[in-house]
Write an enzyme that holds these catalytic residues in place. Structure first.
Site, PDB file in Angstrom:
ATOM      1  CG  HIS A  79       0.875   5.316   4.161  1.00  0.00           C
ATOM      2  ND1 HIS A  79       0.048   5.152   5.248  1.00  0.00           N
ATOM      3  CD2 HIS A  79       1.683   4.219   4.136  1.00  0.00           C
ATOM      4  CE1 HIS A  79       0.353   4.015   5.865  1.00  0.00           C
ATOM      5  NE2 HIS A  79       1.342   3.427   5.213  1.00  0.00           N
ATOM      6  CG  HIS A  95      -0.293  -0.186   2.508  1.00  0.00           C
ATOM      7  ND1 HIS A  95       0.056  -1.431   2.979  1.00  0.00           N
ATOM      8  CD2 HIS A  95       0.119   0.688   3.464  1.00  0.00           C
ATOM      9  CE1 HIS A  95       0.631  -1.320   4.168  1.00  0.00           C
ATOM     10  NE2 HIS A  95       0.697  -0.028   4.473  1.00  0.00           N
TER      11      HIS A  95
HETATM   12  P1  AMP Z   1       1.685   0.432   7.364  1.00  0.00           P
HETATM   13  O1  AMP Z   1       2.102   0.727   8.774  1.00  0.00           O
HETATM   14  O2  AMP Z   1       2.478   1.171   6.340  1.00  0.00           O
HETATM   15  O3  AMP Z   1       1.619  -1.055   7.097  1.00  0.00           O
HETATM   16  O4  AMP Z   1       0.222   1.003   7.219  1.00  0.00           O
HETATM   17  C1  AMP Z   1      -0.911   0.283   7.521  1.00  0.00           C
HETATM   18  C2  AMP Z   1      -2.001   1.283   7.709  1.00  0.00           C
HETATM   19  O5  AMP Z   1      -3.239   0.603   7.588  1.00  0.00           O
HETATM   20  C3  AMP Z   1      -2.015   1.982   9.080  1.00  0.00           C
HETATM   21  O6  AMP Z   1      -1.841   3.373   8.885  1.00  0.00           O
HETATM   22  C4  AMP Z   1      -3.390   1.619   9.645  1.00  0.00           C
HETATM   23  O7  AMP Z   1      -3.978   2.712  10.334  1.00  0.00           O
HETATM   24  C5  AMP Z   1      -4.168   1.262   8.399  1.00  0.00           C
HETATM   25  N1  AMP Z   1      -5.296   0.368   8.590  1.00  0.00           N
HETATM   26  C6  AMP Z   1      -5.282  -0.831   9.248  1.00  0.00           C
HETATM   27  N2  AMP Z   1      -6.514  -1.382   9.205  1.00  0.00           N
HETATM   28  C7  AMP Z   1      -7.300  -0.530   8.499  1.00  0.00           C
HETATM   29  C8  AMP Z   1      -8.673  -0.523   8.105  1.00  0.00           C
HETATM   30  N3  AMP Z   1      -9.497  -1.548   8.423  1.00  0.00           N
HETATM   31  N4  AMP Z   1      -9.146   0.517   7.393  1.00  0.00           N
HETATM   32  C9  AMP Z   1      -8.338   1.536   7.068  1.00  0.00           C
HETATM   33  N5  AMP Z   1      -7.035   1.591   7.396  1.00  0.00           N
HETATM   34  C10 AMP Z   1      -6.519   0.588   8.111  1.00  0.00           C
END
Ligand code: AMP
Ligand code: ZN
Length: 138
Positions: free
Chosen positions: A102, A100
């Site tokens: 950001h 993903h």
């Molecule tokens: P990372 O730390 O780069 O793996 O980012 C994962 C992101 O996913 C974090 O910023 C979380 O807040 C976000 N996240 C986890 N579960 C969900 C969800 N169900 N809906 C939206 N964002 C999520």
């Protein structure tokens, strides 16, 4: 589709999300971390663990959508810039093992801070660093 993957479930609509945009190959939704105004995630619909494991087509699809949504935020949504971030691997802070990107939409003088600690690397260190990091394509 990975049955244990929360982002696969979001892309399929099996888990609710604040959807910003969707096309054949990508899905865009708001991050629920509640940490940064407009924090957005762009994912491929195909399950790929991280950026280093993504195939060329997935990379193209994801970054086309990152550019599309960044443009939309800047042209139509009142923002003037974006920070684009990817965490790859646990040591880099990746917590969801589905690739993903950001997007952090920015405004002048907003309260956001997206960045990294200043380490003041000396030129001497850069001499060593370049030996470690230089890449020649085979
Ligand atoms: P990372 O730390 O780069 O793996 O980012 C994962 C992101 O996913 C974090 O910023 C979380 O807040 C976000 N996240 C986890 N579960 C969900 C969800 N169900 N809906 C939206 N964002 C999520
Ligand atoms: Zn997945």
């Amino acid at each position: 589709m990975n049955n244990d993957c929360i982002f696969c479930k979001i892309a399929k609509g099996e888990i609710p999300s604040y959807k910003v945009y969707e096309d054949e190959n990508t899905f865009v939704f708001l991050d629920i971390a509640n940490d940064f105004y407009g924090h957005t995630l762009v994912i491929p619909k195909k399950h790929v663990k991280s950026i280093v494991e993504a195939d060329e087509k997935t990379m193209l699809n994801v970054f086309k959508t990152v550019q599309l949504i960044s443009n939309h935020y800047i042209k139509n949504c009142g923002f003037s810039g974006v920070n684009i971030v990817n965490n790859c691997g646990e040591s880099a802070g990746q917590t969801v093992m589905h690739f993903h990107i950001h997007i952090f939409p920015r405004k002048e003088n907003d309260l956001g801070e997206v960045g990294w600690k200043q380490e003041n690397i000396s030129e001497l260190k850069l001499d060593d660093l370049i030996k470690q990091l230089k890449y020649t394509k085979m």
